[in-house]
Design a protein around this motif. Structure first.
Motif, PDB file in Angstrom:
ATOM      1  N   LEU A 186       0.848  -1.192   0.000  1.00  0.00           N
ATOM      2  CA  LEU A 186       0.000   0.000   0.000  1.00  0.00           C
ATOM      3  C   LEU A 186       0.881   1.239   0.000  1.00  0.00           C
ATOM      4  CD1 LEU A 186      -2.764   1.439   0.360  1.00  0.00           C
ATOM      5  CD2 LEU A 186      -2.430   1.182   2.837  1.00  0.00           C
ATOM      6  N   VAL A 187       0.649   2.143  -0.951  1.00  0.00           N
ATOM      7  CA  VAL A 187       1.389   3.403  -1.049  1.00  0.00           C
ATOM      8  C   VAL A 187       0.382   4.546  -1.009  1.00  0.00           C
ATOM      9  CG1 VAL A 187       2.974   4.807  -2.420  1.00  0.00           C
ATOM     10  CG2 VAL A 187       3.223   2.308  -2.388  1.00  0.00           C
ATOM     11  N   GLY A 188       0.548   5.454  -0.049  1.00  0.00           N
ATOM     12  CA  GLY A 188      -0.416   6.522   0.162  1.00  0.00           C
ATOM     13  C   GLY A 188      -0.246   7.710  -0.757  1.00  0.00           C
ATOM     14  N   PRO A 189      -1.156   8.681  -0.651  1.00  0.00           N
ATOM     15  CA  PRO A 189      -1.196   9.789  -1.616  1.00  0.00           C
ATOM     16  C   PRO A 189      -0.079  10.815  -1.458  1.00  0.00           C
ATOM     17  CG  PRO A 189      -2.865  10.086   0.078  1.00  0.00           C
ATOM     18  CD  PRO A 189      -2.305   8.717   0.278  1.00  0.00           C
ATOM     19  N   HIS A 190       0.547  10.899  -0.296  1.00  0.00           N
ATOM     20  CA  HIS A 190       1.572  11.919  -0.066  1.00  0.00           C
ATOM     21  C   HIS A 190       2.977  11.332  -0.104  1.00  0.00           C
ATOM     22  CE1 HIS A 190      -1.735  14.517   0.971  1.00  0.00           C
ATOM     23  NE2 HIS A 190      -2.114  13.690   1.935  1.00  0.00           N
ATOM     24  N   VAL A 191       3.126  10.201  -0.765  1.00  0.00           N
ATOM     25  CA  VAL A 191       4.399   9.487  -0.807  1.00  0.00           C
ATOM     26  C   VAL A 191       5.144   9.816  -2.100  1.00  0.00           C
ATOM     27  CG1 VAL A 191       5.462   7.192  -0.927  1.00  0.00           C
ATOM     28  CG2 VAL A 191       3.565   7.628   0.667  1.00  0.00           C
ATOM     29  N   LYS A 192       6.468  10.020  -1.972  1.00  0.00           N
ATOM     30  CA  LYS A 192       7.348  10.209  -3.118  1.00  0.00           C
ATOM     31  C   LYS A 192       8.465   9.174  -3.035  1.00  0.00           C
ATOM     32  CE  LYS A 192       6.549  15.220  -3.117  1.00  0.00           C
ATOM     33  NZ  LYS A 192       7.184  16.563  -3.018  1.00  0.00           N
ATOM     34  N   ILE A 193       8.702   8.456  -4.119  1.00  0.00           N
ATOM     35  CA  ILE A 193       9.701   7.389  -4.132  1.00  0.00           C
ATOM     36  C   ILE A 193      10.656   7.617  -5.304  1.00  0.00           C
ATOM     37  CG2 ILE A 193      10.122   4.906  -4.214  1.00  0.00           C
ATOM     38  CD1 ILE A 193       7.342   4.447  -3.123  1.00  0.00           C
ATOM     39  N   GLY A 194      11.959   7.648  -4.998  1.00  0.00           N
ATOM     40  CA  GLY A 194      12.964   7.937  -6.006  1.00  0.00           C
ATOM     41  C   GLY A 194      13.307   6.757  -6.886  1.00  0.00           C
ATOM     42  N   ALA A 195      13.970   7.047  -7.982  1.00  0.00           N
ATOM     43  CA  ALA A 195      14.283   6.058  -9.013  1.00  0.00           C
ATOM     44  C   ALA A 195      15.082   4.892  -8.442  1.00  0.00           C
ATOM     45  CB  ALA A 195      15.060   6.722 -10.142  1.00  0.00           C
ATOM     46  N   GLY A 196      14.753   3.706  -8.913  1.00  0.00           N
ATOM     47  CA  GLY A 196      15.511   2.527  -8.557  1.00  0.00           C
ATOM     48  C   GLY A 196      15.165   1.907  -7.222  1.00  0.00           C
ATOM     49  N   THR A 197      14.287   2.503  -6.466  1.00  0.00           N
ATOM     50  CA  THR A 197      13.907   1.941  -5.166  1.00  0.00           C
ATOM     51  C   THR A 197      13.010   0.723  -5.368  1.00  0.00           C
ATOM     52  OG1 THR A 197      14.186   3.964  -3.883  1.00  0.00           O
ATOM     53  CG2 THR A 197      12.564   2.392  -3.074  1.00  0.00           C
ATOM     54  N   THR A 198      13.275  -0.315  -4.580  1.00  0.00           N
ATOM     55  CA  THR A 198      12.520  -1.557  -4.653  1.00  0.00           C
ATOM     56  C   THR A 198      11.760  -1.765  -3.349  1.00  0.00           C
ATOM     57  OG1 THR A 198      14.142  -2.568  -6.122  1.00  0.00           O
ATOM     58  CG2 THR A 198      12.674  -4.053  -4.930  1.00  0.00           C
ATOM     59  N   VAL A 199      10.466  -1.935  -3.443  1.00  0.00           N
ATOM     60  CA  VAL A 199       9.604  -2.162  -2.286  1.00  0.00           C
ATOM     61  C   VAL A 199       9.005  -3.556  -2.427  1.00  0.00           C
ATOM     62  CG1 VAL A 199       7.637  -1.327  -0.953  1.00  0.00           C
ATOM     63  CG2 VAL A 199       9.079   0.306  -2.210  1.00  0.00           C
ATOM     64  N   ALA A 200       9.246  -4.412  -1.452  1.00  0.00           N
ATOM     65  CA  ALA A 200       8.748  -5.787  -1.522  1.00  0.00           C
ATOM     66  C   ALA A 200       7.245  -5.840  -1.238  1.00  0.00           C
ATOM     67  CB  ALA A 200       9.516  -6.661  -0.540  1.00  0.00           C
ATOM     68  N   GLY A 201       6.726  -7.050  -1.110  1.00  0.00           N
ATOM     69  CA  GLY A 201       5.305  -7.220  -0.856  1.00  0.00           C
ATOM     70  C   GLY A 201       4.914  -6.957   0.582  1.00  0.00           C
ATOM     71  N   HIS A 202       3.629  -6.626   0.759  1.00  0.00           N
ATOM     72  CA  HIS A 202       3.041  -6.451   2.096  1.00  0.00           C
ATOM     73  C   HIS A 202       3.717  -5.327   2.887  1.00  0.00           C
ATOM     74  CE1 HIS A 202       0.532 -10.078   1.821  1.00  0.00           C
ATOM     75  NE2 HIS A 202       1.560 -10.608   1.184  1.00  0.00           N
ATOM     76  N   VAL A 203       4.146  -4.285   2.216  1.00  0.00           N
ATOM     77  CA  VAL A 203       4.707  -3.089   2.860  1.00  0.00           C
ATOM     78  C   VAL A 203       3.640  -2.005   2.872  1.00  0.00           C
ATOM     79  CG1 VAL A 203       6.468  -1.281   2.694  1.00  0.00           C
ATOM     80  CG2 VAL A 203       7.060  -3.658   2.173  1.00  0.00           C
ATOM     81  N   VAL A 204       3.617  -1.182   3.918  1.00  0.00           N
ATOM     82  CA  VAL A 204       2.752  -0.007   3.968  1.00  0.00           C
ATOM     83  C   VAL A 204       3.635   1.232   4.006  1.00  0.00           C
ATOM     84  CG1 VAL A 204       0.981   1.249   5.232  1.00  0.00           C
ATOM     85  CG2 VAL A 204       0.906  -1.250   5.135  1.00  0.00           C
ATOM     86  N   ILE A 205       3.476   2.115   3.026  1.00  0.00           N
ATOM     87  CA  ILE A 205       4.184   3.400   2.986  1.00  0.00           C
ATOM     88  C   ILE A 205       3.121   4.484   2.964  1.00  0.00           C
ATOM     89  CG2 ILE A 205       5.902   4.812   1.829  1.00  0.00           C
ATOM     90  CD1 ILE A 205       6.931   2.326   0.452  1.00  0.00           C
ATOM     91  N   GLU A 206       3.072   5.272   4.005  1.00  0.00           N
ATOM     92  CA  GLU A 206       1.993   6.253   4.134  1.00  0.00           C
ATOM     93  C   GLU A 206       2.552   7.571   4.650  1.00  0.00           C
ATOM     94  OE1 GLU A 206      -0.739   5.103   7.332  1.00  0.00           O
ATOM     95  OE2 GLU A 206       0.734   3.598   7.954  1.00  0.00           O
ATOM     96  N   GLY A 207       1.638   8.488   5.014  1.00  0.00           N
ATOM     97  CA  GLY A 207       2.056   9.779   5.523  1.00  0.00           C
ATOM     98  C   GLY A 207       2.767  10.613   4.473  1.00  0.00           C
TER      99      GLY A 207
END
Length: 262
Positions: free
Chosen positions: A27-48
């Motif tokens: 889950l990735v929330g509306p105020h999230v910014k993620i830079g190039a090349g970043t890898t996020v595995a399964g079942h992660v919550v990124i919010e705020g």
């Protein structure tokens, strides 16, 4: 383009740079910014209000950017800012800041953050740190560059840990730890300097000798903290090859607010 697994839920307002990978059921929330090349595995919550830099690796079940655990928090738009090339392992919890401080929790670059680590609100983590399994930081903790924190260690709120220091396994840290020191235990005690870490970072024999001398002034001559600070200031004039280390120690001691580990 970002590579997003079809089961992931990414808010359309989130900003994902090219080359970002989002795993299943994340889950990735509306105020999230993620830079190039970043890898996020399964079942992660990124919010705020969370910003992640380039080439980070976030493992499964991490919670990144959640509301802090401060009872005074009223939903203000505080932040979590993470730099580049960090490894964040399973079940880590990284929280946003509070308006009672700078309103931001900040993690630098090239950090190795192992499983179950907790980084509380308003913490500042430098670069090239190693935070071992279950290391736990209360709010407003500051950790300098190249610090190693052993597993199952608890760090009291507002504590500062100086650069190049090492904290041993299962320690209770309630006072500031000066740069270059090797500490462990409950109650915490200074065991010497982090000579292995300094050698790995290619400190010269002269620089390590200067660190040893500062340790002696602080811990081996029964001086008061003020007397040790004055002696370290005098030492600076006779050790120009270690001017950076002496300046770092002097600045840290001047800013220590909880007393230093003995």
């Amino acid at each position: 383009m970002a590579n997003i697994h079809p089961t992931a839920i990414v808010d359309p307002k989130a900003e994902l740079d090219d080359g970002v990978t989002i795993g299943p059921y994340t889950l990735v929330g509306p105020h999230v910014k993620i830079g190039a090349g970043t890898t996020v595995a399964g079942h992660v919550v990124i919010e705020g209000h969370t910003t992640l830099g380039r080439d980070n690796r976030i493992f499964q079940f991490a919670s990144v950017g959640a509301a802090n655990q401060d009872k005074k928090y009223k939903g203000e738009p505080c932040e979590l800012v993470v730099g580049d090339r960090n490894t964040i392992r399973e079940f880590c919890t990284l929280h946003i800041g509070t308006v009672q401080d700078k309103a931001v929790t900040r993690i630098g670059n090239d950090n190795w953050i192992m499983a179950y680590v907790h980084v509380a609100h308003d913490c500042i983590v430098g670069d090239h740190t190693t935070l071992a399994n279950n290391a736990t930081m209360a709010g407003h903790v500051e950790i300098g560059d190249w610090v190693t924190v052993g597993g199952l260690t608890g760090i009291h709120q507002f504590v500062k840990i100086g650069a190049h220091s090492m904290i041993g396994f299962a320690s209770a840290v309630s006072q500031d730890v000066p740069p270059f020191m090797l500490v462990d235990g409950n109650p915490l005690a200074v065991r010497g300097i982090n000579v292995v870490g300094l050698r790995r970072r290619e400190f010269s024999a002269e620089r390590i000798g200067a660190v040893r001398h500062m340790h002696k002034l602080l811990y081996r001559e029964n001086r008061t903290l003020e007397s040790a600070r004055e002696a370290i200031g005098e030492f600076a004039r006779s050790a120009p090859e270690a001017s950076a280390e002496v300046a770092m120690m002097s600045a840290f001691l001047a800013g220590a607010t909880r007393g230093i580990a003995r």
